[in-house]
Design an enzyme around this catalytic site. Structure first.
Site, PDB file in Angstrom:
ATOM      1  N   ARG A 211      11.720   9.455 -15.874  1.00 31.67           N
ATOM      2  CA  ARG A 211      12.842   8.676 -16.157  1.00 31.67           C
ATOM      3  C   ARG A 211      13.828   8.766 -15.028  1.00 31.67           C
ATOM      4  O   ARG A 211      14.171   9.891 -14.428  1.00 31.67           O
ATOM      5  CB  ARG A 211      13.620   9.271 -17.309  1.00 31.67           C
TER       6      ARG A 211
ATOM      7  N   ARG B  79       7.500   3.809 -14.640  1.00 31.03           N
ATOM      8  CA  ARG B  79       6.696   4.435 -15.817  1.00 31.03           C
ATOM      9  C   ARG B  79       5.802   3.651 -16.278  1.00 31.03           C
ATOM     10  O   ARG B  79       4.670   4.006 -16.552  1.00 31.03           O
ATOM     11  CB  ARG B  79       7.769   4.969 -16.827  1.00 31.03           C
TER      12      ARG B  79
ATOM     13  N   HIS C 263      13.119   1.911 -14.171  1.00 30.61           N
ATOM     14  CA  HIS C 263      12.372   2.686 -15.277  1.00 30.61           C
ATOM     15  C   HIS C 263      11.006   1.829 -15.459  1.00 30.61           C
ATOM     16  O   HIS C 263      10.021   2.508 -15.997  1.00 30.61           O
ATOM     17  CB  HIS C 263      13.148   2.239 -16.770  1.00 30.61           C
TER      18      HIS C 263
ATOM     19  N   TYR D 233       4.121  20.696 -29.834  1.00 31.46           N
ATOM     20  CA  TYR D 233       3.456  20.091 -28.892  1.00 31.46           C
ATOM     21  C   TYR D 233       3.639  21.017 -27.405  1.00 31.46           C
ATOM     22  O   TYR D 233       4.391  21.386 -27.139  1.00 31.46           O
ATOM     23  CB  TYR D 233       4.049  18.805 -28.413  1.00 31.46           C
TER      24      TYR D 233
ATOM     25  N   HIS E 285       5.598  11.809 -23.461  1.00 35.26           N
ATOM     26  CA  HIS E 285       5.490  11.277 -24.562  1.00 35.26           C
ATOM     27  C   HIS E 285       4.922  11.960 -25.397  1.00 35.26           C
ATOM     28  O   HIS E 285       3.685  12.537 -25.069  1.00 35.26           O
ATOM     29  CB  HIS E 285       4.771   9.819 -24.698  1.00 35.26           C
TER      30      HIS E 285
ATOM     31  N   LYS F 241      15.061  13.484 -22.344  1.00 38.12           N
ATOM     32  CA  LYS F 241      15.426  12.548 -23.482  1.00 38.12           C
ATOM     33  C   LYS F 241      14.983  13.167 -24.872  1.00 38.12           C
ATOM     34  O   LYS F 241      14.026  13.543 -24.862  1.00 38.12           O
ATOM     35  CB  LYS F 241      14.629  11.300 -23.166  1.00 38.12           C
TER      36      LYS F 241
END
Length: 446
Positions: free
Chosen positions: A241, A344, A341, A383, A373, A271
């Protein structure tokens, strides 16, 4: 008392004569037939006179209104004739103070506080979108509907964000004008609420590999700061980002002289909510391609003495402007077609299409992991952000090979001219002893 019948029937004589009304108002009838409204009054011990215009251009009712206004001024201890002259002079000055004149004065005063590229962009937007519509109007006379009209015209061509920026710039001009005493209110102040909202969803991005290379090549030829060119190339290669790139610090990089170079972006810079930012082991790991390391090698002599990779030119302890890369793309002609952006989206689209063609279905989840993600039905904490690192490194190198196939060396980006003649980012700096990695000197083959 006079009436319209008396006024119309008044005939010229050999000598001028008066037709009197109440409170010393009278109509002076001249031998040539001219009829002039006058009013006598006393001020400062002297008898004085004012004229209110020619009959019938100024009617009886209008003459009496002017007389009453003058009497009110006189009752306040002011000389109505002097007040009238001052009002006329103020009106002349107000007419001369057009929006364009004041806006250019505002720009000249404040441009030293902006980067030259930003200052040029502001003036171009005013010349393109504002001056043709309201530039010739006295700045004090412009009302909100006129400003709304020009903003609607900008929106009509699909430039929603531009309309919002133009409104802000008009408002800034008025803040200056009010301080200078040439305007009393800001007609653009409350208009943000009536503008169209920015479109949400996917941001503009070029997702065709050939066109993406052409766009990068074109933008890199712009006479921008070298670190801005390098930042855009690094952003394209890493697909992080833009905010994560701007805050990149040299101490976040590992093994840059080794076989497994890595950028470890701390969880608190990623983020997400506060739980995400406090997550143990939540750092985002970005394996670096050979081309990405080459960019850092070219960047090191420019900013290696700073904590940040991409510092502001004016304030080395602060990150570069969030608009720097966007302006670079806009100047190259890609406004509305690609934003920072968008790299991405380009990485995701091109690499997923490659995975489909090559039958690498398992790589789709890895590509999402490289973009930080979280897969559906997976919680942040559960995760594994370090998973599949060998394959992520292979995909990062594959992406870099595809993207840079027709692009010049990073060293070329450093040596191209900068628009800022005083740009101190071109200085070569010594290696700080606190950094635990070392770049070798540039070789002829670099």
């Amino acid at each position: 008392m006079l009436n319209d019948a008396k006024l119309r029937s008044a005939k010229p004589r050999d000598k001028a004569y008066k037709l009197t009304d109440s409170h010393r108002l009278y109509l002076l009838v001249k031998p040539n037939g001219g009829k002039l409204w006058r009013w006598n009054y006393a001020y400062g011990g002297k008898q004085k006179s004012m004229h209110f215009g020619i009959y019938p251009m100024v009617s009886l009712v209008e003459a009496r209104t002017k007389r009453n206004e003058a009497r009110a001024i006189l009752s306040e201890g002011k000389d109505p004739a002097i007040v009238k002259k001052l009002t006329i002079e103020a009106n002349r000055k107000a007419t001369a103070c057009t929006f364009e004149r004041v806006a250019r004065e505002w720009h000249e005063v404040f441009k030293s506080q902006w980067a030259p590229v930003h200052a040029d962009d502001i003036l171009r937007s005013l010349e393109r979108d504002v001056f043709p519509a309201i530039g010739k109007f006295p700045i004090a006379d412009i009302e909100p509907p006129l400003v709304v009209k020009l903003l609607r015209e900008i929106e009509a061509r699909g430039s929603i964000e531009t309309a919002k920026r133009v409104r802000q710039r008009i408002s800034s001009v008025y803040i200056y004008a009010i301080a200078e005493g040439v305007a009393k209110s800001d007609p653009a102040d409350k208009l943000a609420a009536v503008l169209k909202p920015l479109r949400k969803g996917r941001q503009p991005a070029i997702t065709d590999l050939k066109k993406l290379r052409e766009m990068i090549c074109t933008a890199e030829e712009d006479p921008a700061r070298p670190i801005t060119r390098l930042a855009m190339r690094f952003l394209a290669l890493t697909a992080v980002r833009p905010g994560e790139l701007r805050g990149a610090r040299w101490d976040e990089f590992e093994d840059l002289d080794g076989d497994e170079p890595l950028w470890r972006i701390p969880a608190e810079r990623m983020k997400g909510d506060q739980d995400r930012k406090r997550e143990e082991g939540g750092d985002h790991l970005v394996p670096l391609s050979h081309q990405a390391v080459a960019i850092l090698r070219a960047l090191w002599p420019l900013t290696g003495a700073c904590p940040l990779l991409f510092p502001s030119n004016r304030h080395p302890h602060k990150p570069m402007s969030e608009n720097a890369i966007g302006y670079l793309l806009n100047r190259a002609g890609y406004h509305g077609h690609h934003v920072p952006h968008g790299f991405r989206a380009a990485f995701s689209t091109i690499m997923n299409e490659w995975a489909d063609r090559e039958g690498k279905e398992n790589d789709r989840a890895i590509i999402d992991l490289m973009l930080a993600h979280v897969p559906p039905k997976k919680s942040e904490g559960a995760y594994n952000r370090a998973a599949y690192m060998p394959r992520r490194r292979e995909l990062a190198q594959l992406w870099a090979d595809m993207l840079t196939a027709t692009l010049p060396s990073p060293w070329v980006l450093v040596e191209r001219p900068s628009k800022r003649t005083g740009d101190h980012s071109r200085r070569r700096v010594p290696l700080p002893v606190s950094v635990d990695f070392r770049f070798p000197e540039r070789s002829k083959a670099a």
